[in-house]
Design an enzyme around this catalytic site. Structure first.
Site, short mmCIF file in Angstrom:
data_model
loop_
_atom_site.label_atom_id
_atom_site.label_comp_id
_atom_site.label_asym_id
_atom_site.label_seq_id
_atom_site.Cartn_x
_atom_site.Cartn_y
_atom_site.Cartn_z
N GLN A 104 67.03 49.88 27.54
CA GLN A 104 68.02 49.10 28.30
C GLN A 104 68.26 47.76 27.60
O GLN A 104 69.16 47.02 27.96
CB GLN A 104 67.50 48.82 29.71
N ASN A 105 67.39 47.46 26.62
CA ASN A 105 67.44 46.15 25.98
C ASN A 105 68.57 46.08 24.96
O ASN A 105 68.95 47.08 24.35
CB ASN A 105 66.10 45.84 25.31
N ASP A 107 68.44 43.61 22.52
CA ASP A 107 67.95 42.65 21.52
C ASP A 107 67.72 43.24 20.13
O ASP A 107 67.44 42.50 19.18
CB ASP A 107 66.65 41.97 22.03
N HIS A 122 72.52 50.05 27.06
CA HIS A 122 73.31 48.89 27.51
C HIS A 122 73.93 48.12 26.35
O HIS A 122 74.30 46.96 26.53
CB HIS A 122 72.43 47.94 28.34
N GLY A 190 57.99 48.38 30.85
CA GLY A 190 58.58 47.06 30.97
C GLY A 190 59.92 47.02 31.65
O GLY A 190 60.81 46.27 31.25
N SER A 192 61.78 46.93 35.65
CA SER A 192 61.57 46.76 37.09
C SER A 192 62.13 47.95 37.86
O SER A 192 61.93 48.08 39.06
CB SER A 192 62.25 45.46 37.58
N ASN A 216 53.38 48.56 32.93
CA ASN A 216 53.97 47.36 33.52
C ASN A 216 52.84 46.61 34.24
O ASN A 216 52.15 47.22 35.06
CB ASN A 216 55.06 47.77 34.52
N PRO A 217 52.66 45.30 33.95
CA PRO A 217 51.59 44.58 34.67
C PRO A 217 51.81 44.59 36.18
O PRO A 217 50.87 44.51 36.96
CB PRO A 217 51.69 43.16 34.12
C1 BV8 Z 1 77.10 51.87 36.32
C2 BV8 Z 1 73.34 44.34 29.49
C3 BV8 Z 1 78.81 53.26 37.22
C4 BV8 Z 1 73.95 43.01 29.81
C5 BV8 Z 1 72.50 45.20 31.62
C6 BV8 Z 1 74.37 50.07 44.14
C7 BV8 Z 1 75.03 48.94 44.55
C8 BV8 Z 1 75.77 48.15 43.68
C9 BV8 Z 1 75.84 48.47 42.34
C10 BV8 Z 1 75.15 49.58 41.98
C11 BV8 Z 1 74.44 50.40 42.82
N1 BV8 Z 1 73.91 51.42 42.10
C12 BV8 Z 1 74.27 51.27 40.82
C13 BV8 Z 1 75.01 50.14 40.76
C14 BV8 Z 1 75.61 49.54 39.68
C15 BV8 Z 1 74.67 48.69 38.84
C16 BV8 Z 1 73.25 48.48 39.31
O1 BV8 Z 1 72.36 49.25 38.99
N2 BV8 Z 1 73.03 47.41 40.04
C17 BV8 Z 1 71.68 47.12 40.50
C18 BV8 Z 1 71.35 45.66 40.24
C19 BV8 Z 1 71.59 47.55 41.93
N3 BV8 Z 1 74.64 49.42 37.61
C20 BV8 Z 1 75.69 49.28 36.81
O2 BV8 Z 1 76.66 48.57 37.05
C21 BV8 Z 1 75.64 50.12 35.54
N4 BV8 Z 1 76.87 50.86 35.46
O3 BV8 Z 1 76.30 52.24 37.14
O4 BV8 Z 1 78.38 52.40 36.19
C22 BV8 Z 1 79.06 52.39 38.44
C23 BV8 Z 1 79.93 51.31 38.33
C24 BV8 Z 1 80.18 50.53 39.48
C25 BV8 Z 1 79.52 50.78 40.68
C26 BV8 Z 1 78.61 51.85 40.77
C27 BV8 Z 1 78.39 52.65 39.64
C28 BV8 Z 1 75.56 49.20 34.34
C29 BV8 Z 1 74.19 48.54 34.32
C30 BV8 Z 1 74.01 47.80 32.99
C31 BV8 Z 1 73.99 46.30 33.22
N5 BV8 Z 1 73.69 45.62 31.96
N6 BV8 Z 1 72.26 44.61 30.44
C32 BV8 Z 1 73.01 41.87 29.55
O5 BV8 Z 1 71.82 42.09 29.23
O6 BV8 Z 1 73.49 40.71 29.65
S1 BV8 Z 1 71.24 45.49 32.67
C33 BV8 Z 1 69.99 44.37 32.43
O7 BV8 Z 1 69.00 44.74 33.40
C34 BV8 Z 1 69.26 44.44 31.10
O8 BV8 Z 1 69.72 45.44 30.23
C35 BV8 Z 1 67.84 44.80 31.54
O9 BV8 Z 1 67.15 45.50 30.60
C36 BV8 Z 1 68.19 45.63 32.70
C37 BV8 Z 1 67.16 46.13 33.61
O10 BV8 Z 1 66.25 45.13 33.85
P1 BV8 Z 1 64.79 45.32 33.24
O11 BV8 Z 1 64.92 45.71 31.81
O12 BV8 Z 1 64.04 46.22 34.12
O13 BV8 Z 1 64.28 43.84 33.25
P2 BV8 Z 1 63.66 43.07 34.49
O14 BV8 Z 1 63.62 41.64 34.10
O15 BV8 Z 1 64.33 43.50 35.75
O16 BV8 Z 1 62.17 43.65 34.59
C38 BV8 Z 1 61.25 43.42 33.55
C39 BV8 Z 1 59.99 44.16 33.93
O17 BV8 Z 1 59.05 44.01 32.87
C40 BV8 Z 1 59.32 43.62 35.19
O18 BV8 Z 1 58.95 44.70 36.02
C41 BV8 Z 1 58.07 42.91 34.65
O19 BV8 Z 1 56.98 43.06 35.55
C42 BV8 Z 1 57.79 43.69 33.39
N7 BV8 Z 1 57.05 42.97 32.36
C43 BV8 Z 1 57.00 41.63 32.15
N8 BV8 Z 1 56.22 41.38 31.06
C44 BV8 Z 1 55.80 42.60 30.59
C45 BV8 Z 1 56.33 43.60 31.41
N9 BV8 Z 1 56.10 44.92 31.21
C46 BV8 Z 1 55.31 45.25 30.16
N10 BV8 Z 1 54.77 44.34 29.31
C47 BV8 Z 1 54.99 43.01 29.50
N11 BV8 Z 1 54.44 42.12 28.66
#
Ligand code: BV8
Length: 259
Positions: A104-105, A107, A122, A190, A192, A216-217
């Site tokens: 999903q990254n 970078d 993404h 990594g 959420s 994931n921690p």
């Molecule tokens: C789509 C690029 C069809 C941009 C990103 C219901 C309601 C409303 C909307 C929706 C819904 N269901 C689906 C949707 C649409 C939406 C969505 O999912 N919304 C969510 C918030 C509910 N999805 C979309 O819009 C997708 N398109 O579905 O199209 C559609 C269209 C319209 C409506 C419905 C359907 C497009 C999604 C892509 C968005 N773009 N990135 C940018 O980066 O600027 S997503 C963005 O979040 C990043 O890519 C990121 O990677 C991604 C997910 O987050 P995570 O990677 O999980 O990162 P996060 O910080 O959350 O978590 C990090 C985790 O790591 C934590 O758990 C932490 O504990 C852990 N961690 C920390 N340190 C460590 C670690 N783990 C291991 N080791 C460590 N050291």
């Protein structure tokens, strides 16, 4: 931190796997110094919600702010390096017949660590595309205009990433779903597990009968379903997994930078 214990059944599954699929999120880059997507934004960006900035509407409303947010993140990524977790995944890819890395990254750190079969769900912050034509541009001229303009039609350029509300690249999404449906072992690392459709992949792998390992921690909505949840940073857990399953004798050279 006490050494991470990997159950023998999981080690056997890894050693006998024909196909390993991996989903990574922002957490895999955290130990490289890249703040996760939901970490509080720092500095001047602290007043913005990333989920609101990463949208077509935000860009249409304020292209300069959105372009500059990505320029800031791009510059930050240029100055970091892959961590031991990225390198462990590149090593794992050499140890199995078929390996699919779904990220999903945006970078580009997996590629810099030497991973090859990468699906960028993404997009990639290092690429740009025309906001009007939706066609990537190989490079752009920084002539002071922010955002820069498309060399073909003169419209604004935008980052080549998938914004909230935008469809994921169909071929990437199909390949990711196919990998989750056919792999023997699936890692969710990594993430959420909030953003769809990526968040569905580990559940799909479980339904396909794969062994699913979460790294994931913290706990996530998937943790209770995982075959194994390694509650540790990926930079520690992943080298340990590779060491237990394949390479008890290898010493990690994290200075290695491919490409
Ligand atoms: C789509 C690029 C069809 C941009 C990103 C219901 C309601 C409303 C909307 C929706 C819904 N269901 C689906 C949707 C649409 C939406 C969505 O999912 N919304 C969510 C918030 C509910 N999805 C979309 O819009 C997708 N398109 O579905 O199209 C559609 C269209 C319209 C409506 C419905 C359907 C497009 C999604 C892509 C968005 N773009 N990135 C940018 O980066 O600027 S997503 C963005 O979040 C990043 O890519 C990121 O990677 C991604 C997910 O987050 P995570 O990677 O999980 O990162 P996060 O910080 O959350 O978590 C990090 C985790 O790591 C934590 O758990 C932490 O504990 C852990 N961690 C920390 N340190 C460590 C670690 N783990 C291991 N080791 C460590 N050291």
């Amino acid at each position: 931190m006490a050494p991470i214990e990997i159950p023998n059944a999981v080690i056997d599954a890894l050693r006998h796997a024909r196909h390993i699929a991996v989903l990574t999120g922002a957490g895999v880059s955290a130990e490289s110094g890249v703040p996760t997507f939901r970490d509080a934004q720092t500095g001047l960006w602290s007043k913005f919600n990333p989920q609101e900035l990463a949208t077509r509407e935000a860009f249409a409303r304020n292209p300069k702010v959105v372009w500059e947010w990505y320029a800031y993140r791009r510059a930050r990524v240029e100055h970091v390096a892959p961590n031991a977790g990225h390198y462990a995944l590149a090593e794992m890819e050499k140890r199995v017949a078929q390996f699919t890395l779904i990220t999903q990254n945006i970078d580009g750190l997996h590629e810099r660590a030497g991973s090859r079969n990468i699906i960028e769900l993404h997009g990639n912050i290092r690429r740009a595309k025309c906001f009007a034509e939706d066609v990537p541009v190989a490079r752009w001229i920084d002539d002071g205009q922010i955002p820069p303009r498309c060399p073909r039609c003169g419209a604004y350029l935008r980052p080549d990433v998938v914004w909230f509300g935008e469809m994921l690249p169909p071929s990437a999404l199909d390949a990711a779903f196919r990998a989750a449906q056919t792999c023997d072992v699936f890692f969710s690392i990594g993430t959420s597990g909030v953003v769809e459709p990526a968040a569905s992949l580990p559940f799909l792998a479980l339904r396909n009968g794969a062994v699913v390992i979460e790294v994931n921690p913290d706990a996530t909505p998937f943790s209770a379903s995982a075959t194994l949840h390694l509650a540790a940073p990926s930079g520690i857990a992943l080298p340990r997994v590779v060491e237990c399953a394949w390479t008890a004798d290898v010493r990690w050279n994290t200075a290695r930078e491919s490409g």
